[in-house]
Write a protein that holds these residues in place. Structure first.
Motif, PDB file in Angstrom:
ATOM      1  N   GLY A   1       0.816  -1.209   0.000  1.00 50.97           N
ATOM      2  CA  GLY A   1       0.000   0.000   0.000  1.00 50.97           C
ATOM      3  C   GLY A   1       0.848   1.255   0.000  1.00 50.97           C
ATOM      4  N   ALA A   2       1.935   1.242   0.777  1.00 48.52           N
ATOM      5  CA  ALA A   2       2.829   2.406   0.840  1.00 48.52           C
ATOM      6  C   ALA A   2       3.526   2.651  -0.493  1.00 48.52           C
ATOM      7  N   VAL A   3       4.045   1.597  -1.105  1.00 52.01           N
ATOM      8  CA  VAL A   3       4.774   1.780  -2.362  1.00 52.01           C
ATOM      9  C   VAL A   3       3.831   2.003  -3.538  1.00 52.01           C
ATOM     10  N   THR A   4       2.574   1.562  -3.424  1.00 50.41           N
ATOM     11  CA  THR A   4       1.598   1.866  -4.465  1.00 50.41           C
ATOM     12  C   THR A   4       1.411   3.376  -4.565  1.00 50.41           C
ATOM     13  N   GLY A   5       1.353   4.017  -3.408  1.00 47.69           N
ATOM     14  CA  GLY A   5       1.286   5.476  -3.415  1.00 47.69           C
ATOM     15  C   GLY A   5       2.489   6.087  -4.092  1.00 47.69           C
ATOM     16  N   ASN A   6       3.670   5.519  -3.842  1.00 46.50           N
ATOM     17  CA  ASN A   6       4.892   6.017  -4.484  1.00 46.50           C
ATOM     18  C   ASN A   6       4.843   5.809  -5.996  1.00 46.50           C
ATOM     19  N   ALA A   7       4.355   4.657  -6.425  1.00 46.21           N
ATOM     20  CA  ALA A   7       4.269   4.377  -7.864  1.00 46.21           C
ATOM     21  C   ALA A   7       3.355   5.377  -8.560  1.00 46.21           C
ATOM     22  N   LEU A   8       2.218   5.656  -7.939  1.00 47.53           N
ATOM     23  CA  LEU A   8       1.266   6.583  -8.542  1.00 47.53           C
ATOM     24  C   LEU A   8       1.819   8.003  -8.572  1.00 47.53           C
ATOM     25  N   GLU A   9       2.576   8.366  -7.530  1.00 48.87           N
ATOM     26  CA  GLU A   9       3.181   9.695  -7.508  1.00 48.87           C
ATOM     27  C   GLU A   9       4.351   9.786  -8.482  1.00 48.87           C
ATOM     28  N   PHE A  10       5.151   8.712  -8.595  1.00 47.53           N
ATOM     29  CA  PHE A  10       6.277   8.748  -9.520  1.00 47.53           C
ATOM     30  C   PHE A  10       5.792   8.822 -10.961  1.00 47.53           C
ATOM     31  N   TYR A  11       4.585   8.336 -11.222  1.00 47.03           N
ATOM     32  CA  TYR A  11       3.986   8.520 -12.542  1.00 47.03           C
ATOM     33  C   TYR A  11       3.962  10.011 -12.880  1.00 47.03           C
ATOM     34  N   ASP A  12       3.547  10.838 -11.914  1.00 48.93           N
ATOM     35  CA  ASP A  12       3.468  12.279 -12.152  1.00 48.93           C
ATOM     36  C   ASP A  12       4.842  12.871 -12.449  1.00 48.93           C
ATOM     37  N   ILE A  13       5.887  12.298 -11.833  1.00 56.09           N
ATOM     38  CA  ILE A  13       7.254  12.765 -12.098  1.00 56.09           C
ATOM     39  C   ILE A  13       7.726  12.288 -13.472  1.00 56.09           C
ATOM     40  N   ALA A  14       7.438  11.016 -13.787  1.00 58.46           N
ATOM     41  CA  ALA A  14       7.954  10.404 -15.014  1.00 58.46           C
ATOM     42  C   ALA A  14       7.197  10.833 -16.259  1.00 58.46           C
ATOM     43  N   VAL A  15       5.927  11.211 -16.119  1.00 61.77           N
ATOM     44  CA  VAL A  15       5.118  11.490 -17.299  1.00 61.77           C
ATOM     45  C   VAL A  15       5.644  12.706 -18.059  1.00 61.77           C
ATOM     46  N   PHE A  16       6.323  13.623 -17.388  1.00 56.75           N
ATOM     47  CA  PHE A  16       6.903  14.780 -18.086  1.00 56.75           C
ATOM     48  C   PHE A  16       7.905  14.313 -19.130  1.00 56.75           C
ATOM     49  N   ALA A  17       8.722  13.306 -18.770  1.00 53.70           N
ATOM     50  CA  ALA A  17       9.675  12.756 -19.737  1.00 53.70           C
ATOM     51  C   ALA A  17       8.951  12.011 -20.852  1.00 53.70           C
ATOM     52  N   SER A  18       7.850  11.325 -20.502  1.00 55.44           N
ATOM     53  CA  SER A  18       7.110  10.542 -21.496  1.00 55.44           C
ATOM     54  C   SER A  18       6.437  11.426 -22.544  1.00 55.44           C
ATOM     55  N   ILE A  19       6.034  12.639 -22.144  1.00 54.37           N
ATOM     56  CA  ILE A  19       5.385  13.548 -23.105  1.00 54.37           C
ATOM     57  C   ILE A  19       6.342  14.658 -23.543  1.00 54.37           C
ATOM     58  N   SER A  20       7.642  14.460 -23.307  1.00 59.36           N
ATOM     59  CA  SER A  20       8.629  15.506 -23.603  1.00 59.36           C
ATOM     60  C   SER A  20       8.607  15.918 -25.070  1.00 59.36           C
ATOM     61  N   GLY A  21       8.377  14.950 -25.969  1.00 56.31           N
ATOM     62  CA  GLY A  21       8.333  15.269 -27.392  1.00 56.31           C
ATOM     63  C   GLY A  21       7.209  16.245 -27.724  1.00 56.31           C
ATOM     64  N   PHE A  22       6.053  16.046 -27.100  1.00 60.56           N
ATOM     65  CA  PHE A  22       4.911  16.929 -27.343  1.00 60.56           C
ATOM     66  C   PHE A  22       5.112  18.289 -26.669  1.00 60.56           C
ATOM     67  N   ILE A  23       5.770  18.289 -25.505  1.00 61.67           N
ATOM     68  CA  ILE A  23       6.051  19.554 -24.830  1.00 61.67           C
ATOM     69  C   ILE A  23       7.013  20.394 -25.659  1.00 61.67           C
ATOM     70  N   SER A  24       8.001  19.735 -26.284  1.00 58.90           N
ATOM     71  CA  SER A  24       8.950  20.479 -27.120  1.00 58.90           C
ATOM     72  C   SER A  24       8.246  21.098 -28.326  1.00 58.90           C
ATOM     73  N   VAL A  25       7.281  20.381 -28.912  1.00 58.34           N
ATOM     74  CA  VAL A  25       6.485  20.944 -30.018  1.00 58.34           C
ATOM     75  C   VAL A  25       5.678  22.136 -29.521  1.00 58.34           C
ATOM     76  N   LEU A  26       5.118  21.993 -28.327  1.00 59.05           N
ATOM     77  CA  LEU A  26       4.344  23.062 -27.702  1.00 59.05           C
ATOM     78  C   LEU A  26       5.209  24.309 -27.527  1.00 59.05           C
ATOM     79  N   PHE A  27       6.432  24.116 -27.051  1.00 57.98           N
ATOM     80  CA  PHE A  27       7.355  25.237 -26.866  1.00 57.98           C
ATOM     81  C   PHE A  27       7.709  25.873 -28.214  1.00 57.98           C
ATOM     82  N   ALA A  28       7.966  25.039 -29.207  1.00 64.14           N
ATOM     83  CA  ALA A  28       8.343  25.541 -30.531  1.00 64.14           C
ATOM     84  C   ALA A  28       7.238  26.414 -31.119  1.00 64.14           C
ATOM     85  N   HIS A  29       5.972  26.008 -30.909  1.00 66.79           N
ATOM     86  CA  HIS A  29       4.842  26.789 -31.414  1.00 66.79           C
ATOM     87  C   HIS A  29       4.726  28.148 -30.729  1.00 66.79           C
ATOM     88  N   GLN A  30       5.313  28.247 -29.538  1.00 63.58           N
ATOM     89  CA  GLN A  30       5.302  29.530 -28.822  1.00 63.58           C
ATOM     90  C   GLN A  30       6.557  30.352 -29.112  1.00 63.58           C
TER      91      GLN A  30
END
Length: 401
Positions: A11-40
């Motif tokens: 139960g304790a580490v499940t919370g960590n896994a769900l929170e680390f998703y929030d940390i890791a997802v920035f890297a997972s969508i980095s390609g789309f964020i870079s396009v977003l930045f380029a458009h600006q």
């Protein structure tokens, strides 16, 4: 002293896994964020994105220090709930960010929200290590340690799977338009689920350490030295592997690495507790990295499918023994001082975690031999510090409030 059941640990580490998703997802969508930045109108948008990834780590030592003090005063369970709330709030703000209204200031906004998440997770991980190892018997130290890093990997895998699924459902234009927000909305849901798990956890006895500043400085140095290789390995395996996979034309290498490492952790944790000790296994893995990381990266870049597969498997196996025992070794080295643990751990993460994808990206054009050499050199500090006896600190247990 309360001993946590495996259900409570999960139960304790499940919370960590769900929170680390929030940390890791920035890297997972980095390609789309870079396009977003380029458009600006942001130049060199891809490097700006990875620059944000690296800069957010600079605040982690402060998070480890502040939340470490909070945990000592209010208990580790309360600290875990606090970090859960802060990470979720930052994710929610990113999901509903008014891109056009911000214009070029979108870079600053993303950076600030990433800093909030990094500050929170700077306290999250050391607090989780303290919480689980306070309530763990000696015979389960490696399995518990492996469970902690495995939970972070689960967060990485979920982020990769969510983004991959959305890529199959939505067009590239839709992902660049609104699809990049959807993984962040999943992160908000994850935060609420994590909060549920955290609220159901028991509070443990608070362990207060009685140490002088010089002793704490020594502990921080030891923890910093041990963490360096853990940071380099974890971020090479999971985040820098995206660049490695693109260079070698290996599809979905980050997902392959994460899933293979998850399987390895289940095996290495059991083997270590049954036949060895966490410190001995960690030392042997460090020696193996010094000796074999450069040849393994040369095999990876050989173009021969058999050699490349063998390289991935062997490197992951060594990584499993090192990462699976890292949390337990850090807990031992900290002498139960959560402030020293949080500060020393996060300084290493700031310098070597966030910078590793950038360093690997710069080394790849020079040759994979240099990537292997970088990993090998990172293993030396841990071996040096573990060869010297630790400073013993008097500790006492005090009933939690």
């Amino acid at each position: 002293m309360i001993r946590l059941t495996w259900k409570q640990k999960i139960g304790a580490v499940t919370g960590n896994a769900l929170e680390f998703y929030d940390i890791a997802v920035f890297a997972s969508i980095s390609g789309f964020i870079s396009v977003l930045f380029a458009h600006q109108g942001i130049e060199h948008a891809e490097y700006v994105v990875w620059g944000i990834f690296a800069l957010r780590f600079l605040v982690r030592p402060l998070g480890g220090l502040v939340i470490g003090h909070y945990a000592k005063k209010h208990g580790v369970r309360a600290a875990l709930i606090l970090t859960n709330f802060m990470i979720g709030l930052a994710t929610l703000c990113m999901a509903f960010m008014p891109v056009e209204a911000l214009g070029k200031y979108i870079v600053v906004t993303f950076l600030l929200l990433q800093i909030v998440q990094a500050f929170s997770f700077g306290g999250e991980y050391p607090t989780l290590i303290s919480y689980l190892h306070q309530g763990t018997d000696q015979v389960d130290k490696s399995k518990t340690s492996s469970l902690i890093v495995a939970s972070s990997l689960v967060g990485v895998v979920i982020s990769l799977v969510v983004v991959y699924a959305l890529n199959q459902i939505l067009t590239v234009e839709e992902m660049n338009d609104f699809g990049w927000r959807l993984p962040l909305l999943v992160g908000v849901l994850n935060t609420l689920m994590s909060l549920y798990f955290r609220l159901s956890l028991p509070e443990l006895l608070a362990v207060k350490t009685v140490i002088i500043p010089m002793q704490r400085s020594t502990l921080i140095l030891r923890i910093f030295m041990v963490t360096i290789i853990g940071a380099v390995i974890f971020y090479t395996q999971n985040f820098a592997s995206k660049m490695i996979g693109e260079e070698l034309a290996i599809a979905n290498l980050p997902l392959i690495n994460s899933l293979l490492l998850l399987l390895t952790l289940a095996i290495t944790g059991w083997l270590t507790d049954k036949y060895s000790s966490v410190t001995q296994a960690f030392r042997l893995a460090s020696i193996a990295l010094i000796l074999f990381s450069t040849p393994l990266f040369l095999m990876l870049s050989s173009g021969n499918a058999i050699y490349m597969t063998l390289s991935i498997i062997l490197f992951t196996l060594i990584s499993g023994f090192l990462l699976g025992n890292l949390a337990a070794v850090l807990w031992q080295e900290s002498e139960r001082d959560i402030i020293a643990l949080g500060f020393g751990y996060n300084i290493a993460l700031s310098l070597f975690g966030g910078a590793t994808p950038l360093i690997v990206g710069l080394l790849i054009p020079e040759g994979f031999v240099f990537v292997g050499l970088y990993v090998a050199l990172a293993a030396i500090p841990a071996l040096v510090i573990l060869s010297r006896p630790n400073t013993k600190v008097n500790t006492k247990a005090q009933t939690a409030r």
